[in-house]
Scaffold this motif. Structure first.
Motif, PDB file in Angstrom:
ATOM      1  N   ALA A 139       0.795  -1.119  -0.102  1.00  0.00           N
ATOM      2  CA  ALA A 139       0.026   0.055   0.108  1.00  0.00           C
ATOM      3  C   ALA A 139       1.029   1.286   0.095  1.00  0.00           C
ATOM      4  O   ALA A 139       1.731   1.363   0.911  1.00  0.00           O
ATOM      5  N   ALA A 140       0.958   2.101  -0.993  1.00  0.00           N
ATOM      6  CA  ALA A 140       1.633   3.165  -1.295  1.00  0.00           C
ATOM      7  C   ALA A 140       0.872   4.519  -1.775  1.00  0.00           C
ATOM      8  O   ALA A 140       1.675   5.349  -2.067  1.00  0.00           O
ATOM      9  N   ASN A 141      -0.232   4.465  -1.819  1.00  0.00           N
ATOM     10  CA  ASN A 141      -0.946   5.629  -2.018  1.00  0.00           C
ATOM     11  C   ASN A 141      -1.979   6.008  -0.988  1.00  0.00           C
ATOM     12  O   ASN A 141      -2.496   5.064  -0.364  1.00  0.00           O
ATOM     13  N   PRO A 142      -2.696   7.305  -0.946  1.00  0.00           N
ATOM     14  CA  PRO A 142      -3.647   7.690   0.004  1.00  0.00           C
ATOM     15  C   PRO A 142      -4.875   6.782  -0.095  1.00  0.00           C
ATOM     16  O   PRO A 142      -5.446   6.514   0.915  1.00  0.00           O
ATOM     17  N   GLU A 143      -5.387   6.509  -1.164  1.00  0.00           N
ATOM     18  CA  GLU A 143      -6.524   5.605  -1.591  1.00  0.00           C
ATOM     19  C   GLU A 143      -6.465   4.352  -0.684  1.00  0.00           C
ATOM     20  O   GLU A 143      -7.434   3.859  -0.241  1.00  0.00           O
ATOM     21  N   ALA A 144      -5.490   3.681  -1.331  1.00  0.00           N
ATOM     22  CA  ALA A 144      -5.352   2.084  -0.577  1.00  0.00           C
ATOM     23  C   ALA A 144      -5.065   2.379   0.737  1.00  0.00           C
ATOM     24  O   ALA A 144      -5.779   1.407   1.672  1.00  0.00           O
ATOM     25  N   GLY A 146      -6.134   4.488   2.834  1.00  0.00           N
ATOM     26  CA  GLY A 146      -7.457   5.018   3.351  1.00  0.00           C
ATOM     27  C   GLY A 146      -8.570   3.816   3.493  1.00  0.00           C
ATOM     28  O   GLY A 146      -9.098   3.753   4.445  1.00  0.00           O
ATOM     29  N   PHE A 147      -8.422   3.151   2.611  1.00  0.00           N
ATOM     30  CA  PHE A 147      -9.225   1.974   2.471  1.00  0.00           C
ATOM     31  C   PHE A 147      -8.973   0.956   3.839  1.00  0.00           C
ATOM     32  O   PHE A 147      -9.920   0.532   4.499  1.00  0.00           O
TER      33      PHE A 147
END
Length: 344
Positions: A139-144, A146-147
């Protein structure tokens, strides 16, 4: 008045730095004690089965050893983070569920988990168990991220080794959990959780069986004055007689492509981001992680003491020793990896 041996005083403008957590490897009970005595803020470890990604013979903890180790750590103010970071086999989740249950029974401080189904089990069955998202989840981005925070209540994410310091700083401004990054130790192929090379050659998945390049598939021979290493049916490396032979992992093997022989995937070098501690702290990182659960107790002691010294120097506004870790580095060479990309 100062003596010749006194440490240099911080500058007048010096202000105390935010404390960074030093997360240290503990592959065995002896290594756990060594890490704690050397200055770890927390240690991470796993059970002696397929549920953790360092499932090598002679490593890891039985439930009884884990309970004893946690009690030892807690008496000294050190937290224990337990990796259940492989992916359960379809239809056979019992061992992974049992590992999560055992963490709670033993009083572990957090479970480090990658699999979505296992995160769901832990969040539903043990809502008070602190969950850290394993680097294996990639997980390396805000969307992932955040989930995982919203759905499972993840409190910390271990970031994959593919981000620059600036990218980490930007990410930290957009997520509502702690971040942990690697500061020293071995590097993996820059696609965490996708170790298909070893799986293809050996039939054992690092992500499901917990063993990369298992010893049962490793062979060394001497041919025409050279030492040769093989993994399964594949030649991984050759070195002249008398030179050290690195352990045969495919990602660090030498292969011939387009008429040139080189380390195509990854050079045998250690990540050393100790000099990047100040910018990583400024980027909002919570914890710095040392790789090396498969290493010896003496290695654990030395590397933890070196990083403890670096963090203490940083907290006091003093210079960090740039060469403190060189003797502990693979091949006596180091890299800052993706933290300071020059190829983009």
């Amino acid at each position: 008045m100062t003596t010749a041996n006194a440490a240099p005083a911080p500058s007048a403008a010096w202000k105390p730095k935010a404390k960074l957590e030093l997360v240290c490897p503990a592959g065995t009970p002896a290594a756990m004690r060594a890490a704690i005595e050397a200055g770890a803020d927390s240690v991470y470890c796993g059970f002696a089965d397929d549920t953790n990604a360092r499932n090598f013979p002679g490593l890891n903890f039985s439930p009884a050893e884990m309970a004893e180790g946690i009690a030892y750590a807690h008496k000294r103010g050190v937290k224990v983070l337990i990796a259940v970071n492989t992916f359960p086999r379809a239809g056979e989740p019992a061992a992974w569920h049992r590992a999560i249950d055992t963490i709670v029974q033993c009083g572990g401080d957090a479970a480090i988990v990658a699999d979505i189904g296992l995160l769901d089990y832990a969040a539903e069955k043990h809502p008070n168990l602190r969950l850290h998202l394993s680097v294996q989840a990639a997980a390396a981005n805000p969307e992932a991220i955040g989930f995982y925070i919203e759905r499972f209540g993840v409190k910390r994410v271990v970031l994959p080794r593919v981000l620059t310091v600036q990218e980490i700083a930007t990410l930290n401004k957009e997520i509502a959990c702690e971040t942990e990054v690697f500061v020293f130790g071995g590097l993996c192929v820059m696609a965490e959780g996708r170790c298909s090379l070893s799986s293809y050659v050996t039939g054992c998945s690092p992500n499901m069986n917990g063993v990369c390049s298992p010893p049962s598939h490793v062979a060394y021979t001497q041919e025409r004055g050279e030492f040769v290493s093989r993994l399964g049916e594949f030649m991984i490396n050759t070195v002249p007689g008398g030179q050290p032979m690195p352990y045969p992992t495919l990602c660090k093997g030498r292969f011939t492509a387009n008429g040139e022989t080189s380390h195509i995937f990854e050079d045998p070098a250690s990540l050393d981001a100790s000099l990047l501690i100040p910018p990583l702290a400024e980027a909002g990182v919570t914890a710095l992680k040392i790789e090396g659960r498969q290493r010896s107790r003496s290695y654990t002691d030395a590397v933890v003491r070196a990083l403890r010294g670096a963090l203490d120097a940083h907290s006091r506004g003093l210079p960090i020793n740039a060469r403190a870790l060189m003797a502990l580095s693979e091949g006596a060479t180091t890299t800052r990896g993706a933290y300071q990309k020059t190829w983009r």
